[in-house]
Design a protein around this motif. Structure first.
Motif, mmCIF file in Angstrom:
data_model
loop_
_atom_site.group_PDB
_atom_site.id
_atom_site.type_symbol
_atom_site.label_atom_id
_atom_site.label_comp_id
_atom_site.label_asym_id
_atom_site.label_seq_id
_atom_site.Cartn_x
_atom_site.Cartn_y
_atom_site.Cartn_z
ATOM 1 N N ALA A 100 -29.648 12.683 22.404
ATOM 2 C CA ALA A 100 -29.390 13.749 23.669
ATOM 3 C C ALA A 100 -30.558 13.839 24.407
ATOM 4 C CB ALA A 100 -28.844 15.009 23.260
ATOM 5 N N TRP A 101 -32.103 14.308 23.682
ATOM 6 C CA TRP A 101 -33.185 14.588 24.408
ATOM 7 C C TRP A 101 -33.561 13.734 25.471
ATOM 8 C CZ3 TRP A 101 -37.108 11.109 24.390
ATOM 9 C CH2 TRP A 101 -37.166 10.375 23.094
ATOM 10 N N ILE A 102 -33.306 12.469 25.291
ATOM 11 C CA ILE A 102 -33.894 11.531 26.268
ATOM 12 C C ILE A 102 -33.088 11.492 27.586
ATOM 13 C CG2 ILE A 102 -32.231 9.553 25.993
ATOM 14 C CD1 ILE A 102 -34.912 7.951 25.241
ATOM 15 N N ALA B 131 -46.441 22.008 22.299
ATOM 16 C CA ALA B 131 -46.436 23.333 21.583
ATOM 17 C C ALA B 131 -46.790 23.047 20.049
ATOM 18 C CB ALA B 131 -45.142 23.925 21.446
ATOM 19 N N LEU B 132 -46.409 21.743 19.568
ATOM 20 C CA LEU B 132 -46.648 21.458 18.365
ATOM 21 C C LEU B 132 -48.126 20.988 18.237
ATOM 22 C CD1 LEU B 132 -43.613 19.183 17.410
ATOM 23 C CD2 LEU B 132 -44.139 21.586 16.461
ATOM 24 N N ALA B 133 -48.593 20.117 19.212
ATOM 25 C CA ALA B 133 -49.937 19.653 19.279
ATOM 26 C C ALA B 133 -50.869 21.057 19.422
ATOM 27 C CB ALA B 133 -49.896 18.563 20.477
ATOM 28 N N CYS C 236 -44.239 12.566 16.046
ATOM 29 C CA CYS C 236 -43.076 11.531 16.382
ATOM 30 C C CYS C 236 -41.690 12.242 16.792
ATOM 31 C CB CYS C 236 -42.643 10.838 15.154
ATOM 32 S SG CYS C 236 -44.157 9.868 14.410
ATOM 33 N N THR C 237 -41.933 13.181 17.744
ATOM 34 C CA THR C 237 -40.721 14.076 18.050
ATOM 35 C C THR C 237 -40.462 13.602 19.635
ATOM 36 O OG1 THR C 237 -42.377 15.685 19.183
ATOM 37 C CG2 THR C 237 -41.773 16.210 17.008
ATOM 38 N N PRO C 238 -39.429 14.216 20.156
ATOM 39 C CA PRO C 238 -39.261 13.966 21.476
ATOM 40 C C PRO C 238 -40.454 14.632 22.374
ATOM 41 C CG PRO C 238 -37.198 14.520 20.553
ATOM 42 C CD PRO C 238 -38.373 14.929 19.376
ATOM 43 N N THR D 174 -44.239 15.275 5.138
ATOM 44 C CA THR D 174 -43.229 14.958 6.273
ATOM 45 C C THR D 174 -42.723 16.396 6.761
ATOM 46 O OG1 THR D 174 -41.375 14.337 4.844
ATOM 47 C CG2 THR D 174 -42.682 12.547 5.547
ATOM 48 N N VAL D 175 -42.423 16.458 8.015
ATOM 49 C CA VAL D 175 -41.701 17.509 8.644
ATOM 50 C C VAL D 175 -40.725 17.096 9.529
ATOM 51 C CG1 VAL D 175 -41.966 19.367 10.313
ATOM 52 C CG2 VAL D 175 -43.634 18.857 8.543
ATOM 53 N N SER D 176 -39.541 17.566 9.393
ATOM 54 C CA SER D 176 -38.580 17.579 10.056
ATOM 55 C C SER D 176 -37.298 18.634 10.072
ATOM 56 C CB SER D 176 -37.745 16.130 10.094
ATOM 57 O OG SER D 176 -37.528 15.647 11.167
ATOM 58 N N PRO D 177 -36.810 19.366 11.226
ATOM 59 C CA PRO D 177 -35.929 20.546 10.965
ATOM 60 C C PRO D 177 -34.667 19.851 10.310
ATOM 61 C CG PRO D 177 -36.544 20.169 13.176
ATOM 62 C CD PRO D 177 -37.238 19.182 12.459
ATOM 63 N N GLU E 151 -47.981 -3.983 16.385
ATOM 64 C CA GLU E 151 -48.568 -2.747 16.974
ATOM 65 C C GLU E 151 -49.010 -1.589 16.346
ATOM 66 O OE1 GLU E 151 -45.379 -1.889 20.114
ATOM 67 O OE2 GLU E 151 -45.435 -3.830 20.733
ATOM 68 N N TYR E 152 -48.145 -1.140 15.282
ATOM 69 C CA TYR E 152 -48.213 0.074 14.408
ATOM 70 C C TYR E 152 -49.693 0.266 13.861
ATOM 71 C CZ TYR E 152 -45.063 2.740 17.249
ATOM 72 O OH TYR E 152 -44.471 3.293 18.418
ATOM 73 N N PRO E 153 -49.886 -1.060 13.044
ATOM 74 C CA PRO E 153 -50.859 -1.079 12.214
ATOM 75 C C PRO E 153 -52.108 -1.139 12.923
ATOM 76 C CG PRO E 153 -49.293 -2.783 11.390
ATOM 77 C CD PRO E 153 -48.646 -1.994 12.622
#
Ligand code: NAP
Length: 307
Positions: free
Chosen positions: A156-158, A74-76, A66-68, A33-36, A263-265
């Motif tokens: 906040a990002w939204i 850039a991540l992609a 799964c980021t904003p 997993t990755v998250s700052p 949905e997610y499965p």
């Protein structure tokens, strides 16, 4: 062999939906997993950023972003540069140009790009599309009204530019509408309401038509308290179809059906088949309609919003 996948952006949707869907799917193995700032999961390597994961982390085949939306492109591109298959949360980017560039880059690198629209995997959507394919459609009404304080607390990002505001949920409705209606949709008018202290809209009224002229009215509002509405009503020559609860419940003139949420499965099963087939699934139509609303819409400044 299972697809070794890492989750990037351990916020609400990664925890609520991606973790359980991956855990239940034998086609996938969660390897990192990755998250700052957010923590990871017990027993799974956790890295602070994607670059570190790809250079120093465990071997992997795919990442789910799964980021904003503002940081997704850039991540992609970084992931594609390392030859990794990509599952993108919706919306697939902050602009249309980003998504087109990603598609080209994924194609050139020979990796799978799945730009997901989770609402399209709601149980009522495929049967609604099949039923409508045999009907004459007269009008469509979309009502997507929810309480932002309940569903997006502390995000906040939204509210920032590129965060989509009320179109964050609204694009889900458009992803369903573009999947179930047989003809393309064109935006004809829009009124966007921006709180005086925010960069993204809190409400919007859209007028659309399909290419045969059928009217589609859309009402989005984030100020809804009490019962929430995620409904699409389609009037046809054979009576009314209603998809409610975000696509989970389908009501036809002869009765109503509700299926359990899957949905997610279903999205992970689709992603596994795309990776196996070395294929991609990218449809920018919902994003294009949101972009058109921002291009074409009139703007009204409304009361400041405080969370
Ligand atoms: P969220 O709770 O704010 O989580 C977003 C996460 O992204 C945060 O945990 C943040 O990590 C991480 N992040 C930000 N920049 C990053 C970077 N450069 N590298 C790695 N991670 C980064 O948001 P969310 O509600 O989960 O929504 C995320 C996306 O999923 C949005 O596009 C949304 O439309 C979509 N979605 C959300 C829902 C829902 O119900 N919430 C449903 C379906 C789809 P840190 O906190 O560690 O900094």
């Amino acid at each position: 062999m299972a697809i070794r996948i890492a989750l990037v952006g351990m916020g609400k949707i990664a925890r609520d939906q991606h973790l359980p869907a991956i855990a239940a799917d034998p086609d996938f193995e969660l390897v990192a997993t990755v998250s700052p700032h957010h923590a990871g999961v017990d027993g799974i390597p956790h890295l602070p950023d994607l670059e570190t994961l790809l250079t120093e982390g465990p071997a992997l085949d795919a990442v789910a972003l799964c980021t904003p939306p503002q940081v997704r492109h850039a991540l992609a591109m970084t992931a594609i540069g390392h030859g990794v298959h990509l599952f993108l949360e919706k919306p697939p980017g902050a602009t249309l140009g980003e998504v087109v560039a990603l598609e080209t880059a994924a194609d050139a690198a020979g990796v799978t790009l799945f730009a997901s629209w989770h609402s399209r995997f709601a149980a009522g959507v495929a049967p609604a599309r099949d039923w409508l394919a045999r009907r004459e459609i007269r009008s469509v009404r979309i009502t997507w009204r929810e309480d932002v304080r309940v569903w997006h607390p502390g995000q906040a990002w939204i509210w920032e530019a590129g965060g989509f505001g009320v179109f964050d949920p609204g694009i889900n409705a458009l992803s369903i509408a573009t999947a179930i209606l047989p003809r393309r949709l064109l935006l004809t008018e829009a009124l966007l309401e921006f709180p005086a202290n925010r960069e993204a809209p809190i409400a919007a009224i859209l007028g659309l038509r399909d290419t045969a002229g059928t009217p589609v009215a859309m009402d989005l509002d984030w100020r809804q308290t009490g019962p929430q509405s995620w409904d699409i009503e389609v009037d046809t020559d054979a009576g009314r179809l209603t998809l409610s609860e975000g696509g989970a419940v389908l009501a036809l003139p002869d009765g109503s059906t509700r299926q359990p949420d899957g949905e997610y499965p279903a999205m992970y099963a689709h992603f596994a088949s795309l990776v196996r087939d070395r294929a991609s699934d990218v449809d920018v139509d919902p994003l294009r309609l949101v972009a058109d609303a921002f291009l074409r819409g009139r703007r009204k400044i409304v009361e400041a919003f405080d969370a």
